[in-house]
Design a protein around this motif. Sequence first.
Motif, PDB file in Angstrom:
ATOM      1  N   ALA A   1       0.838  -1.203   0.000  1.00 51.75           N
ATOM      2  CA  ALA A   1       0.000   0.000   0.000  1.00 51.75           C
ATOM      3  C   ALA A   1       0.870   1.248   0.000  1.00 51.75           C
ATOM      4  CB  ALA A   1      -0.938  -0.001   1.202  1.00 51.75           C
ATOM      5  N   GLN A   2       1.983   1.210   0.740  1.00 50.66           N
ATOM      6  CA  GLN A   2       2.913   2.338   0.746  1.00 50.66           C
ATOM      7  C   GLN A   2       3.500   2.555  -0.645  1.00 50.66           C
ATOM      8  OE1 GLN A   2       5.844   1.342   3.750  1.00 50.66           O
ATOM      9  NE2 GLN A   2       4.239   1.031   5.277  1.00 50.66           N
TER      10      GLN A   2
ATOM     11  N   LEU B   1       1.353   8.334   7.335  1.00 50.07           N
ATOM     12  CA  LEU B   1       0.083   8.788   6.759  1.00 50.07           C
ATOM     13  C   LEU B   1      -0.922   7.642   6.697  1.00 50.07           C
ATOM     14  CD1 LEU B   1      -1.709  10.820   5.220  1.00 50.07           C
ATOM     15  CD2 LEU B   1      -0.503  10.136   3.120  1.00 50.07           C
ATOM     16  N   LEU B   2      -0.457   6.477   6.262  1.00 53.38           N
ATOM     17  CA  LEU B   2      -1.351   5.326   6.164  1.00 53.38           C
ATOM     18  C   LEU B   2      -1.781   4.825   7.537  1.00 53.38           C
ATOM     19  CD1 LEU B   2       0.118   3.274   3.179  1.00 53.38           C
ATOM     20  CD2 LEU B   2      -2.080   4.440   3.306  1.00 53.38           C
TER      21      LEU B   2
ATOM     22  N   TYR C   1      11.037   9.409   2.897  1.00 54.32           N
ATOM     23  CA  TYR C   1       9.763   9.602   2.217  1.00 54.32           C
ATOM     24  C   TYR C   1       8.812   8.449   2.506  1.00 54.32           C
ATOM     25  CZ  TYR C   1       6.410  10.555  -1.543  1.00 54.32           C
ATOM     26  OH  TYR C   1       5.266  10.810  -2.252  1.00 54.32           O
ATOM     27  N   ARG C   2       9.315   7.223   2.422  1.00 53.38           N
ATOM     28  CA  ARG C   2       8.477   6.068   2.726  1.00 53.38           C
ATOM     29  C   ARG C   2       7.989   6.135   4.176  1.00 53.38           C
ATOM     30  NH1 ARG C   2       7.143   0.922   0.872  1.00 53.38           N
ATOM     31  NH2 ARG C   2       8.368   1.221  -1.025  1.00 53.38           N
ATOM     32  N   GLY C   3       8.835   6.630   5.074  1.00 52.73           N
ATOM     33  CA  GLY C   3       8.426   6.771   6.461  1.00 52.73           C
ATOM     34  C   GLY C   3       7.249   7.719   6.615  1.00 52.73           C
TER      35      GLY C   3
ATOM     36  N   ASN D   1      -8.328   5.992  11.481  1.00 53.55           N
ATOM     37  CA  ASN D   1      -9.593   6.730  11.381  1.00 53.55           C
ATOM     38  C   ASN D   1     -10.573   6.121  10.384  1.00 53.55           C
ATOM     39  OD1 ASN D   1      -8.739   8.735  13.245  1.00 53.55           O
ATOM     40  ND2 ASN D   1      -7.590   9.767  11.615  1.00 53.55           N
ATOM     41  N   HIS D   2     -10.026   5.408   9.403  1.00 56.21           N
ATOM     42  CA  HIS D   2     -10.868   4.822   8.349  1.00 56.21           C
ATOM     43  C   HIS D   2     -10.391   3.398   8.072  1.00 56.21           C
ATOM     44  CE1 HIS D   2     -12.212   8.964   7.612  1.00 56.21           C
ATOM     45  NE2 HIS D   2     -10.929   9.308   7.605  1.00 56.21           N
ATOM     46  N   PRO D   3     -10.748   2.443   8.924  1.00 55.92           N
ATOM     47  CA  PRO D   3     -10.301   1.059   8.744  1.00 55.92           C
ATOM     48  C   PRO D   3     -10.627   0.514   7.358  1.00 55.92           C
ATOM     49  CG  PRO D   3     -11.349   1.333  10.883  1.00 55.92           C
ATOM     50  CD  PRO D   3     -11.601   2.607  10.116  1.00 55.92           C
ATOM     51  N   GLY D   4      -9.655  -0.143   6.761  1.00 57.82           N
ATOM     52  CA  GLY D   4      -9.823  -0.700   5.423  1.00 57.82           C
ATOM     53  C   GLY D   4      -9.155   0.132   4.348  1.00 57.82           C
ATOM     54  N   THR D   5      -8.545   1.274   4.751  1.00 60.66           N
ATOM     55  CA  THR D   5      -7.901   2.159   3.771  1.00 60.66           C
ATOM     56  C   THR D   5      -6.815   1.435   2.983  1.00 60.66           C
ATOM     57  OG1 THR D   5      -8.356   4.167   5.054  1.00 60.66           O
ATOM     58  CG2 THR D   5      -6.530   4.257   3.489  1.00 60.66           C
TER      59      THR D   5
END
Length: 323
Positions: free
Chosen positions: A176-177, A256-257, A249-251, A263-267
């Motif tokens: 996802a990252q 962010l993820l 940057y990946r950090g 806050n929004h499970p499943g993102t």
Amino acid sequence: MDCNRCDEEAIMHAAYSGAHLCTDHFRESVEKRVRRRVRRDDLVPHDATPDDPQTWVIGLSGGKDSVVLTRILHDTFAEDPRIELVGLTIHEGIEGYRDASLEACIDLTDELDIRHEVVTYEDEFGIRMDDVVEDDPENMAACAYCGVFRRDVLSRYADDLEADLLLTGHNLDDEAQTALMNFLEGDVAQIAKHFDASLGPLSERSDQDEFVPRAKPLRDVPEKEVALYAHVENLPAHITECPHASEAYRGEIQQLLYDLEENHPGTRHSILSGYEELAGIVADDRKGEGEDEGGPDLQECVECGSTTTREVCRKCSLLESLA
């Protein structure tokens, strides 16, 4: 809280699905997702036979991800003569770090009785990452050097071992990252390349005869669940971050993820699902592109003979700067 599937006590709660799972059902859930990914990505050819078995090389670092992947694949195919697993461990030359994880790899492969190969940067390139970080002639993050060298070793040894498939332990968070980074950077070519290199089902990828196909069967499982599985199964995983890790940057994307998922499970699942579909569309649109159509012009590196888009591959140019 009780398990949703039985009366046993739950050991985890998956906010993205609402499930509470006990030890047995959690273990079953992780294994089911890995095996489903193996099927969906067409990793076992229909024409595979015991007389001509597939060789699957696993990039085995000794960390939780590669250890869990190796264990699940072993349990899945231990009685299947069509699949032979080989663990490939790379020692980068990081004092105190890789030595401990190498022990974990040896313990695991001995326990599972699978072939294990160990390769070192020092033997392959005459360098150690500790020294590379100290010299840093290119003024780059350690991961930038190491990533180039690691990809080269994995690719070459997969060839040497006559692998049909090269598998790595990238989990849901990792992928996802990467998906979000490629999208935010507007790197459409990299998105298509990602699909053909490791994301798409083998039957849907563009032909890449120059490389051993890669796959990531663990990519539907969140990182925390991988860690919990390793703990529940008491696997010999070395769960320590590399002392030279510095991908800033990946950090930021990782944090962010984390926040979005909280806050929004499943993102993470939504990002990767949409990205895979988009990557497939882009890859299909670019199929058949060659030099005349603006695609990459693959050639042999004049120094080492590896496939590259340059006269001298990135690995050889880095080694020259370190000489």
